[in-house]
Design a protein around this motif. Structure first.
Motif, PDB file in Angstrom:
ATOM      1  N   TYR A 130       0.855  -1.169   0.000  1.00  8.61           N
ATOM      2  CA  TYR A 130       0.000   0.000   0.000  1.00  8.61           C
ATOM      3  C   TYR A 130       0.900   1.231   0.000  1.00  8.61           C
ATOM      4  N   PHE A 179       1.032   5.548   0.735  1.00  8.81           N
ATOM      5  CA  PHE A 179       0.385   6.629   1.483  1.00  8.81           C
ATOM      6  C   PHE A 179       1.084   7.952   1.197  1.00  8.81           C
ATOM      7  N   TYR A 203       1.471  11.289   3.660  1.00 14.14           N
ATOM      8  CA  TYR A 203       1.224  11.898   4.960  1.00 14.14           C
ATOM      9  C   TYR A 203       1.674  13.348   4.904  1.00 14.14           C
ATOM     10  N   LEU A 261      -2.629  11.600   7.902  1.00 14.16           N
ATOM     11  CA  LEU A 261      -2.843  10.869   6.659  1.00 14.16           C
ATOM     12  C   LEU A 261      -3.593  11.752   5.669  1.00 14.16           C
ATOM     13  N   ARG A 281      -4.459   7.321   0.669  1.00 14.29           N
ATOM     14  CA  ARG A 281      -3.835   6.018   0.583  1.00 14.29           C
ATOM     15  C   ARG A 281      -4.287   5.306  -0.687  1.00 14.29           C
ATOM     16  N   GLU A 295      -4.280   1.313  -2.457  1.00 12.50           N
ATOM     17  CA  GLU A 295      -3.983  -0.111  -2.444  1.00 12.50           C
ATOM     18  C   GLU A 295      -3.354  -0.484  -3.789  1.00 12.50           C
ATOM     19  N   PHE A 297       5.161  13.517   3.142  1.00 14.81           N
ATOM     20  CA  PHE A 297       5.937  12.286   3.065  1.00 14.81           C
ATOM     21  C   PHE A 297       5.156  11.225   2.312  1.00 14.81           C
ATOM     22  N   LEU A 318       3.915   0.636   2.602  1.00 14.28           N
ATOM     23  CA  LEU A 318       3.587  -0.364   3.620  1.00 14.28           C
ATOM     24  C   LEU A 318       3.516  -1.725   2.949  1.00 14.28           C
ATOM     25  N   LEU A 325       5.767   1.237   8.169  1.00 13.94           N
ATOM     26  CA  LEU A 325       5.839   2.173   7.057  1.00 13.94           C
ATOM     27  C   LEU A 325       7.286   2.505   6.727  1.00 13.94           C
ATOM     28  N   PHE A 363       9.277   5.402   4.834  1.00 15.93           N
ATOM     29  CA  PHE A 363       9.040   6.773   4.400  1.00 15.93           C
ATOM     30  C   PHE A 363      10.110   7.270   3.439  1.00 15.93           C
TER      31      PHE A 363
END
Lengths: 115, 115
Positions: free
Chosen positions: B33, B35, B37, B47, B50, B52, B91, B95, B103, B105
């Motif tokens: 996944y 993300f 942030y 957050l 996100r 998938e 960021f 994941l 996570l 980053f």
């Protein structure tokens, strides 16, 4: 509801001292994560708890770092014999669920300064 | 090893304009996944959006949308109608489903929205 809280907000210590950083996750969250964020960098993973047990501690830099979560809720990150290189923001995050993809909610972090 | 790269340390945009932040990643895993942030000066990691990896459709969240190019391992964030409150560090994070949810980053992009 209350989010993730971390105490203290700031901690100044002297080289060689012992420190404890506390994380209070969102109620009911079973997973808890610690990250370290150095100045100008993205957070780096330290350790992950599922319930009371450390499911993955591969990010701990050395044996001066240790974390516990004795009752599956509050966690404490412990650093022995602190060094100037330990200065950073320590972030805690929690999530619900037992594996895989669940949103991590972060606390405001503890800024640790080692003089 | 898994890596996340953000090649733009700083960006700026005029209020109400659109800006795109870049992110590339590397992993040999299939189940993951991605993300974005946001971290304002308060240090609280929030957050934004996100994605998938198994979904081809790009995620959107109000003024925020992503351009997910799985083959190119690219995951950019578009912010439309930029607002002063969007000023923050952003960021990108990866994941891995089978690694407990830790996570990874990127280094971050500092975005300034100018009035």
């Amino acid at each position: 509801g209350a989010g993730v809280s971390q105490t203290p907000s700031n901690k100044v210590t002297e080289k060689g001292k012992y420190v404890e950083l506390r994380c209070d996750p969102i109620s009911g969250h079973t997973a808890l994560y610690w990250y370290r964020q150095s100045l100008g960098q993205g957070p780096e993973f330290l350790i992950y708890f599922q319930g009371t047990g450390a499911a993955d501690d591969s990010g701990l830099p050395n044996d001066r770092f240790f974390a516990v979560r004795p009752e599956g809720s509050v966690s404490t990150l412990k650093i022995q014999r602190t060094e100037r290189g330990d200065s950073a923001v320590y972030l805690c995050a929690s999530s619900t669920g037992t594996s895989g993809f669940y949103t991590q909610y972060f606390g405001p972090g503890t800024r640790l300064t080692v003089l | 090893a898994q890596t996340v790269t953000q090649s733009q340390p700083e960006m700026s945009v005029q209020e109400a304009e659109t800006v795109t932040l870049s992110c590339t990643y590397d992993t040999s895993e299939n189940n993951y996944y991605l993300f974005w942030y946001k971290q304002p000066p308060s240090r609280q990691m929030i957050l934004v959006i996100r994605q998938e990896a198994y979904k081809q459709q790009n995620a959107t969240e109000n003024r925020f949308s992503v351009n997910f190019q799985k083959a190119a391992k690219s995951f950019s964030l578009k912010i439309s109608d930029s607002q002063l409150g969007d000023t923050a560090m952003y960021f990108c994070a990866l994941l891995l489903y089978n690694q407990g949810g830790k996570l990874i980053f990127g280094q971050g992009t500092e975005l300034s929205v100018k009035p």
